[in-house]
Each structure stands twice: as structure tokens, then as C-alpha cells.
Write an enzyme that holds these catalytic residues in place. Structure first.
Site, mmCIF file in Angstrom:
data_model
loop_
_atom_site.group_PDB
_atom_site.id
_atom_site.type_symbol
_atom_site.label_atom_id
_atom_site.label_comp_id
_atom_site.label_asym_id
_atom_site.label_seq_id
_atom_site.Cartn_x
_atom_site.Cartn_y
_atom_site.Cartn_z
ATOM 1 N N ASP A 163 18.367 17.316 6.560
ATOM 2 C CA ASP A 163 19.869 17.178 6.794
ATOM 3 C C ASP A 163 20.536 17.835 5.978
ATOM 4 O O ASP A 163 20.882 18.555 5.515
ATOM 5 C CB ASP A 163 19.125 15.103 5.872
ATOM 6 C CG ASP A 163 20.761 14.159 5.973
ATOM 7 O OD1 ASP A 163 21.299 14.182 6.809
ATOM 8 O OD2 ASP A 163 21.244 14.015 4.635
ATOM 9 N N ASP A 223 24.597 15.636 4.701
ATOM 10 C CA ASP A 223 25.687 15.225 3.962
ATOM 11 C C ASP A 223 24.513 14.720 2.851
ATOM 12 O O ASP A 223 23.560 14.439 2.904
ATOM 13 C CB ASP A 223 26.098 14.085 4.058
ATOM 14 C CG ASP A 223 27.408 14.755 5.464
ATOM 15 O OD1 ASP A 223 28.381 14.578 4.678
ATOM 16 O OD2 ASP A 223 26.554 14.999 6.708
ATOM 17 N N ASP A 249 18.164 12.497 2.130
ATOM 18 C CA ASP A 249 18.407 12.001 0.624
ATOM 19 C C ASP A 249 18.294 10.597 1.099
ATOM 20 O O ASP A 249 19.267 9.798 -0.196
ATOM 21 C CB ASP A 249 19.286 12.973 0.560
ATOM 22 C CG ASP A 249 21.074 12.490 0.794
ATOM 23 O OD1 ASP A 249 22.268 12.237 0.949
ATOM 24 O OD2 ASP A 249 20.528 12.071 2.475
#
Length: 224
Positions: free
Chosen positions: A7, A9, A169
Site C-alpha cells: 500500500d 499512504d 496499514d
């Protein structure tokens, strides 16, 4: 080939400062001034533009979906105009990427940021060439947590989608990996790090220096 997909961001980079700045451009245009702050809303920022607009308008008790829809493209334009002013890559991230590549893993990015903006950001940070594939929110008709973007990223790396691992995250990343039937590793150093253990990923990552060992343990060594 085994692959490791990241991922963007909140996983590879802390982009919250520039995202919040773009959202506040919208709130100022509405006449409300700066509504969000990095100190309080970094976790909200990493959920994307619509989530920031929704959160801010809810806080002001003026939430209206038409306003969110109207300002979303304005937010994206503002973000694209100042995409890497405050953004920083997390310590050790690129070193881990290079170690994985040296060990034969394909390395790519699967993000819910629009593909053009993701590419623009990676270029601004000087790391686009480090990744063999980039799949964004609008690359396919579906986005995470649908498993197809993750699987497509692995394919673009000439990898087997069944032998990949997603580093993320959020619950979105956890659910994406689960839907694809592959392991997830969730980082604990992002704004929502304290919430990651409850998602029960295959591994938690506290420091990027440990990632190559975690990858080998979860999906094995590359033999190609």
C-alpha cells in the site's frame, strides 16, 4: 515469482500532511477555515479524500453528500498541486524494497489513491522506478478491498497472485489480502498503528528492517 505488494499512504509514506492541506483548501473555500489538523486527523487523512471531506463536514454538522461530491475533484486538484511538500517516506522502507528485489521478489504498489496521483507522488519522491508495477484506485473497475487490484499487481510483476503478500496499514488492506487468500503484514508506525493488532494480520511490522525476514517466513524464498 513471489511478489511483495505495498500500500502507499500510511505504509510506504506518511502523506497525511499534504492530504490534510488539500482538504483544508476545500474547507476554506466553503468559508469554514482549516477544519482538519495533522495532529488529530492523520488517520482520517490516510483513508482518502472523500473520508476527509465527510469527517470535516460531519464535525461542522453540515454533512451533505452533494457537497462531498462537488469538492472531491477540487481536493484532488489542490493535492496534485502540492503533493510532496510535507510527505516523507518511512524510515527503512526503500532499503527494505531494495533488499527484497535483490533476493528476487517482484515489488509493486497497490493503492486506493488514483493511479495518476500515485505515480506523480512516487516520481516527486524519486522512487517510482523502484517499483515494477503500480495499480491505483481507478486502474481497474474495482478497488481494494476487492482482491482483483492486488492480484493484478502481482500479475504485472510477472508473479503468481497466489504467492504474494500485501504490506498495508488498515482494515482495507487486511480485508484485501484475506479476500485474495494471501498473507498481510500491517505496519504499526502509522497514525493508526495501535489498532493493527486487533485486525489479526499474519504479521505486524514495527520496523522495516525486519520486513525481508518476515516475507521469507510467510511466502518463502524466491527460487526463480
Amino acid at each position: 515469482m513471489r511478489t511483495v505488494v505495498f500500500d502507499l499512504d500510511g505504509t510506504l509514506a506518511d502523506t497525511s500532511g499534504d492530504l490534510i492541506a488539500a482538504a483544508n483548501v476545500c474547507f476554506r473555500d466553503m468559508g469554514y477555515g482549516d477544519v482538519l489538523s495533522v495532529e488529530k486527523d492523520a488517520g482520517v487523512a490516510l483513508r482518502g479524500g472523500r473520508r476527509m471531506l465527510t469527517e470535516g463536514l460531519s464535525r461542522l454538522e453540515v454533512l451533505d453528500e452533494a457537497t462531498v461530491t462537488k469538492y472531491y475533484p477540487i481536493l484532488l486538484e489542490a493535492y496534485g498541486g502540492a503533493i510532496a511538500t510535507h510527505t516523507v517516506i518511512y524510515d527503512g522502507a526503500m532499503e527494505a524494497v531494495e533488499t527484497l528485489k535483490s533476493r528476487g521478489y517482484g515489488v509493486g504498489i497497490c493503492t486506493n489513491k488514483p493511479e495518476a496521483l500515485a505515480g506523480q507522488l512516487l516520481n516527486a519522491l524519486g522512487v517510482r522506478e523502484a517499483f515494477g508495477a503500480l495499480v491505483g484506485a481507478d486502474t481497474l473497475p474495482v478497488r481494494k478491498p476487492d482482491p482483483l487490484p492486488l492480484q493484478e499487481t502481482a500479475r504485472r510483476l510477472n508473479g503468481d497472485p497466489a504467492q504474494t503478500l500485501l504490506v498495508g496499514d488498515s482494515d482495507t488492506d487486511r480485508n484485501t489480502a484475506r479476500a485474495a487468500g494471501v498473507p498481510s503484514v500491517l505496519v504499526t508506525f502509522g497514525p493508526s498503528g495501535e489498532d493493527m493488532a486487533a485486525l489479526e494480520p499474519e504479521a505486524l511490522l514495527h520496523d522495516y528492517a525486519a520486513l525481508p525476514q518476515v516475507v521469507t517466513a510467510l511466502i518463502g524464498q524466491n527460487t526463480n
